[in-house]
Write a protein that holds these residues in place. Sequence first.
Motif, short mmCIF file in Angstrom:
data_model
loop_
_atom_site.label_atom_id
_atom_site.label_comp_id
_atom_site.label_asym_id
_atom_site.label_seq_id
_atom_site.Cartn_x
_atom_site.Cartn_y
_atom_site.Cartn_z
N HIS A 157 0.85 -1.18 0.00
CA HIS A 157 0.00 0.00 0.00
C HIS A 157 0.89 1.24 0.00
CE1 HIS A 157 0.58 -0.05 4.41
NE2 HIS A 157 0.16 1.20 4.43
N SER A 158 0.25 2.37 -0.22
CA SER A 158 1.00 3.62 -0.28
C SER A 158 0.68 4.50 0.91
CB SER A 158 0.69 4.37 -1.58
OG SER A 158 -0.69 4.70 -1.66
N HIS A 159 1.63 5.34 1.24
CA HIS A 159 1.43 6.43 2.19
C HIS A 159 1.53 7.71 1.38
CE1 HIS A 159 2.46 4.25 6.22
NE2 HIS A 159 1.42 3.74 5.61
N THR A 160 0.55 8.56 1.51
CA THR A 160 0.48 9.74 0.64
C THR A 160 1.08 11.00 1.27
OG1 THR A 160 -1.74 10.28 1.43
CG2 THR A 160 -1.57 8.83 -0.50
N ALA A 161 1.25 11.00 2.58
CA ALA A 161 1.76 12.20 3.24
C ALA A 161 2.86 11.89 4.26
CB ALA A 161 0.62 12.94 3.94
N THR A 162 3.18 10.62 4.42
CA THR A 162 4.18 10.23 5.41
C THR A 162 5.19 9.28 4.77
OG1 THR A 162 2.83 8.37 6.17
CG2 THR A 162 2.57 10.47 7.35
N GLU A 163 6.22 8.96 5.53
CA GLU A 163 7.26 8.07 5.03
C GLU A 163 6.74 6.65 4.81
OE1 GLU A 163 10.45 6.96 7.75
OE2 GLU A 163 9.19 7.52 9.43
N ALA A 164 7.51 5.86 4.10
CA ALA A 164 7.16 4.47 3.81
C ALA A 164 7.54 3.59 5.00
CB ALA A 164 7.85 4.00 2.53
N TYR A 165 6.80 3.77 6.09
CA TYR A 165 7.01 2.98 7.30
C TYR A 165 5.64 2.62 7.85
CZ TYR A 165 8.88 1.22 11.65
OH TYR A 165 9.21 0.39 12.68
N PRO A 166 5.45 1.39 8.30
CA PRO A 166 4.12 0.98 8.77
C PRO A 166 3.61 1.83 9.93
CG PRO A 166 5.58 -0.93 8.57
CD PRO A 166 6.42 0.29 8.38
N SER A 167 2.37 2.26 9.81
CA SER A 167 1.73 3.00 10.90
C SER A 167 1.30 2.02 11.99
CB SER A 167 0.50 3.74 10.37
OG SER A 167 -0.51 2.80 10.00
N ARG A 168 0.88 2.55 13.11
CA ARG A 168 0.35 1.69 14.18
C ARG A 168 -0.82 0.86 13.67
NH1 ARG A 168 1.07 6.43 17.54
NH2 ARG A 168 -1.13 6.84 17.14
N THR A 169 -1.67 1.48 12.85
CA THR A 169 -2.82 0.75 12.29
C THR A 169 -2.34 -0.35 11.35
OG1 THR A 169 -4.18 2.74 12.45
CG2 THR A 169 -4.96 1.01 10.97
N ASP A 170 -1.36 -0.04 10.49
CA ASP A 170 -0.82 -1.06 9.58
C ASP A 170 -0.31 -2.26 10.38
OD1 ASP A 170 -1.24 0.72 7.45
OD2 ASP A 170 0.85 1.39 7.44
N ILE A 171 0.40 -1.98 11.46
CA ILE A 171 0.98 -3.04 12.28
C ILE A 171 -0.11 -3.87 12.94
CG2 ILE A 171 2.41 -3.52 14.31
CD1 ILE A 171 3.96 -0.87 13.51
N SER A 172 -1.13 -3.21 13.47
CA SER A 172 -2.18 -3.94 14.18
C SER A 172 -3.04 -4.78 13.24
CB SER A 172 -3.07 -2.98 14.99
OG SER A 172 -3.84 -2.17 14.13
N LEU A 173 -3.13 -4.39 11.97
CA LEU A 173 -3.96 -5.13 11.01
C LEU A 173 -3.16 -6.13 10.17
CD1 LEU A 173 -6.29 -2.25 9.78
CD2 LEU A 173 -6.79 -4.05 11.46
N ALA A 174 -1.86 -6.19 10.35
CA ALA A 174 -1.03 -7.12 9.57
C ALA A 174 -1.40 -8.56 9.93
CB ALA A 174 0.45 -6.85 9.82
N ALA A 175 -2.04 -9.24 8.99
CA ALA A 175 -2.59 -10.57 9.28
C ALA A 175 -1.95 -11.68 8.45
CB ALA A 175 -4.09 -10.55 9.04
N GLU A 176 -0.88 -11.37 7.74
CA GLU A 176 -0.23 -12.36 6.87
C GLU A 176 1.22 -12.52 7.32
OE1 GLU A 176 -1.89 -14.02 4.59
OE2 GLU A 176 -3.72 -12.83 4.56
N PRO A 177 1.49 -13.37 8.30
CA PRO A 177 2.85 -13.46 8.84
C PRO A 177 3.89 -13.93 7.83
CG PRO A 177 1.47 -15.20 9.73
CD PRO A 177 0.57 -14.27 8.97
N GLN A 178 3.48 -14.62 6.78
CA GLN A 178 4.41 -15.09 5.76
C GLN A 178 4.74 -14.00 4.73
OE1 GLN A 178 1.15 -15.58 5.56
NE2 GLN A 178 0.64 -15.15 3.44
N ALA A 179 3.97 -12.90 4.76
CA ALA A 179 4.06 -11.90 3.70
C ALA A 179 5.12 -10.84 3.97
CB ALA A 179 2.71 -11.22 3.52
N HIS A 180 5.57 -10.25 2.88
CA HIS A 180 6.38 -9.04 2.90
C HIS A 180 5.39 -7.88 2.80
CE1 HIS A 180 10.00 -11.44 1.90
NE2 HIS A 180 9.14 -12.14 1.19
N TYR A 181 5.62 -6.84 3.56
CA TYR A 181 4.77 -5.65 3.52
C TYR A 181 5.55 -4.54 2.83
CZ TYR A 181 1.37 -8.00 6.40
OH TYR A 181 0.42 -8.88 6.85
N LEU A 182 5.14 -4.23 1.60
CA LEU A 182 5.83 -3.24 0.78
C LEU A 182 5.08 -1.92 0.86
CD1 LEU A 182 8.26 -3.36 -1.37
CD2 LEU A 182 6.42 -3.19 -3.03
#
Length: 139
Positions: free
Chosen positions: A79-104
């Motif tokens: 997914h993209s971030h439109t106003a912030t750096e390319a780093y997972p937000s707290r929401t991104d981290i809490s909703l990450a449900a694919e432990p085998q996946a890479h998060y780009l």
Amino acid sequence: MLTIRRDLVDDIIAHAKQDHPDEACGVITGPEGSDDPVRLVRMTNAARSPTFFEFDSTEHKQLANEMFEQDHEIVVVYHSHTATEAYPSRTDISLAAEPQAHYLLVSTADSGNGDGPVSVRSYRIVDGEVTEEEIAYRE
């Protein structure tokens, strides 16, 4: 380390720029257990938000059915971030449900939907723990 074809990343960047100012989102699937991203699937951001993404539920169900039929799994969630750096937000981290996946993540904060630089970074997110990883490009 995420090993990925350059054309897939280019398509993700194009998607991020196209959907700006809203976040773009999607996945790349690959053969189950292979860690090989081969099929990019652009998803609709049902939230239509510049600060949050949510896969369209109908598309997500269709994708799950296709992956089951093809013995594929999600290798990359992007997914993209439109106003912030390319780093997972707290929401991104809490909703990450694919432990085998890479998060780009792609940040379009500096370029918007025009020409200009974007930042592309990849992470593993497992049990709330974020680890940045290198990206190796292949043809």
